[in-house]
Design a protein around this motif. Structure first.
Motif, PDB file in Angstrom:
ATOM      1  N   ASP A 177       0.823  -1.217   0.000  1.00 24.22           N
ATOM      2  CA  ASP A 177       0.000   0.000   0.000  1.00 24.22           C
ATOM      3  C   ASP A 177       0.853   1.261   0.000  1.00 24.22           C
ATOM      4  OD1 ASP A 177      -2.162  -1.741   0.056  1.00 24.22           O
ATOM      5  OD2 ASP A 177      -2.521  -1.471   2.213  1.00 24.22           O
ATOM      6  N   ILE A 178       1.914   1.280   0.768  1.00 25.26           N
ATOM      7  CA  ILE A 178       2.825   2.433   0.801  1.00 25.26           C
ATOM      8  C   ILE A 178       3.457   2.636  -0.576  1.00 25.26           C
ATOM      9  CG2 ILE A 178       5.035   3.264   1.730  1.00 25.26           C
ATOM     10  CD1 ILE A 178       4.180   1.811   4.396  1.00 25.26           C
ATOM     11  N   LEU A 179       3.854   1.545  -1.214  1.00 23.08           N
ATOM     12  CA  LEU A 179       4.467   1.634  -2.539  1.00 23.08           C
ATOM     13  C   LEU A 179       3.478   2.146  -3.582  1.00 23.08           C
ATOM     14  CD1 LEU A 179       6.502  -1.662  -2.407  1.00 23.08           C
ATOM     15  CD2 LEU A 179       7.465   0.649  -2.581  1.00 23.08           C
ATOM     16  N   LEU A 180       2.238   1.695  -3.508  1.00 25.82           N
ATOM     17  CA  LEU A 180       1.222   2.159  -4.453  1.00 25.82           C
ATOM     18  C   LEU A 180       0.981   3.659  -4.303  1.00 25.82           C
ATOM     19  CD1 LEU A 180      -1.271  -0.829  -4.225  1.00 25.82           C
ATOM     20  CD2 LEU A 180       0.163  -0.222  -6.193  1.00 25.82           C
ATOM     21  N   ARG A 181       0.903   4.130  -3.069  1.00 26.87           N
ATOM     22  CA  ARG A 181       0.708   5.567  -2.830  1.00 26.87           C
ATOM     23  C   ARG A 181       1.910   6.379  -3.320  1.00 26.87           C
ATOM     24  NH1 ARG A 181      -1.562   3.636   1.979  1.00 26.87           N
ATOM     25  NH2 ARG A 181       0.284   4.187   3.182  1.00 26.87           N
ATOM     26  N   ALA A 182       3.111   5.891  -3.056  1.00 26.36           N
ATOM     27  CA  ALA A 182       4.320   6.603  -3.489  1.00 26.36           C
ATOM     28  C   ALA A 182       4.391   6.658  -5.012  1.00 26.36           C
ATOM     29  CB  ALA A 182       5.568   5.926  -2.923  1.00 26.36           C
ATOM     30  N   ARG A 210      -0.664 -14.844  -9.279  1.00 26.71           N
ATOM     31  CA  ARG A 210      -1.460 -13.723  -9.795  1.00 26.71           C
ATOM     32  C   ARG A 210      -1.654 -12.694  -8.685  1.00 26.71           C
ATOM     33  NH1 ARG A 210      -4.838 -11.682 -13.361  1.00 26.71           N
ATOM     34  NH2 ARG A 210      -6.995 -11.182 -12.856  1.00 26.71           N
ATOM     35  N   LEU A 211      -1.454 -11.429  -9.021  1.00 31.75           N
ATOM     36  CA  LEU A 211      -1.625 -10.342  -8.069  1.00 31.75           C
ATOM     37  C   LEU A 211      -2.802  -9.478  -8.489  1.00 31.75           C
ATOM     38  CD1 LEU A 211       2.081  -9.160  -7.752  1.00 31.75           C
ATOM     39  CD2 LEU A 211       0.808 -10.545  -6.124  1.00 31.75           C
ATOM     40  N   LEU A 260       0.719   3.640 -13.899  1.00 28.86           N
ATOM     41  CA  LEU A 260       2.051   3.616 -13.304  1.00 28.86           C
ATOM     42  C   LEU A 260       2.417   2.284 -12.657  1.00 28.86           C
ATOM     43  CD1 LEU A 260       1.923   7.132 -11.608  1.00 28.86           C
ATOM     44  CD2 LEU A 260       3.219   6.499 -13.660  1.00 28.86           C
ATOM     45  N   VAL A 261       1.441   1.412 -12.480  1.00 29.80           N
ATOM     46  CA  VAL A 261       1.670   0.156 -11.765  1.00 29.80           C
ATOM     47  C   VAL A 261       1.415  -1.016 -12.694  1.00 29.80           C
ATOM     48  CG1 VAL A 261       0.927  -1.278  -9.822  1.00 29.80           C
ATOM     49  CG2 VAL A 261       1.025   1.209  -9.569  1.00 29.80           C
ATOM     50  N   SER A 262       2.352  -1.956 -12.711  1.00 34.45           N
ATOM     51  CA  SER A 262       2.172  -3.159 -13.511  1.00 34.45           C
ATOM     52  C   SER A 262       2.601  -4.378 -12.703  1.00 34.45           C
ATOM     53  CB  SER A 262       2.970  -3.084 -14.812  1.00 34.45           C
ATOM     54  OG  SER A 262       4.357  -3.002 -14.543  1.00 34.45           O
ATOM     55  N   PHE A 315       5.443  -4.940  -9.835  1.00 33.43           N
ATOM     56  CA  PHE A 315       5.341  -6.006  -8.836  1.00 33.43           C
ATOM     57  C   PHE A 315       5.594  -7.331  -9.548  1.00 33.43           C
ATOM     58  CE2 PHE A 315       3.148  -2.529  -6.905  1.00 33.43           C
ATOM     59  CZ  PHE A 315       3.270  -2.700  -5.535  1.00 33.43           C
ATOM     60  N   VAL A 316       6.587  -8.085  -9.102  1.00 32.75           N
ATOM     61  CA  VAL A 316       6.961  -9.347  -9.731  1.00 32.75           C
ATOM     62  C   VAL A 316       6.667 -10.480  -8.754  1.00 32.75           C
ATOM     63  CG1 VAL A 316       8.816 -10.658 -10.830  1.00 32.75           C
ATOM     64  CG2 VAL A 316       8.787  -8.152 -11.009  1.00 32.75           C
TER      65      VAL A 316
END
Length: 152
Positions: free
Chosen positions: A16-21, A36-37, A44-46, A31-32
């Protein structure tokens, strides 16, 4: 600049912190994982889903990350591959891996693994706490600010 996340064991609060940043600073974040995520939609997010197997996600991150990127992982051997490439590496508790400490961290990790393999009960890490979350957020903010200033 990208943020690379070893997402297989990434705690939810860190995610969550990374998504907000990523949104706040407009930084591509990847995100690797070998599963499945489900993440919020964002340009900006993949996610990258790699095949099952030991260290497959680590291999993808090690091959893809470049100098000036930031990676989040608790995998010390992966950190040991990234730090010499000029990638800033944090663990989910906010510890910064560096040229000065990575060899020692890898040595301690290998020693503890040898103990476990020989049957010694070493215990696991403590649970993820509010203090860990705060430390991660503070270190992430500091390092992203430093990286962004270095680019301009």
């Amino acid at each position: 600049m990208k943020i690379w996340v070893d997402a297989d064991a990434c705690p939810g609060p860190v995610r969550d912190i990374l998504l907000r940043a990523s949104q706040r600073l407009h930084i591509l974040t990847v995100f690797v994982a070998n599963k499945r995520l489900t993440l919020p939609r964002s340009e900006l997010v993949s996610t990258v889903q790699v095949g099952a197997g030991l260290d497959v996600a680590d291999g993808h991150i090690a091959a893809s990350a470049q100098a000036g990127d930031l990676a989040v992982t608790q995998d010390i051997p992966l950190a040991a591959l990234l730090v010499p490439k000029g990638v800033v590496v944090l663990d989910p508790r906010g510890e910064l891996f560096s040229e000065e400490n990575i060899a020692e961290r890898l040595s301690v990790r290998n020693f503890m693994q040898e103990l476990r393999e020989s049957g010694v009960m070493t215990g696991g890490p403590s649970g993820f706490s509010a203090q860990d979350r705060q430390q991660f957020a503070a270190t992430l903010d500091r390092e992203l600010t430093r990286l962004l200033k270095a680019r301009s």
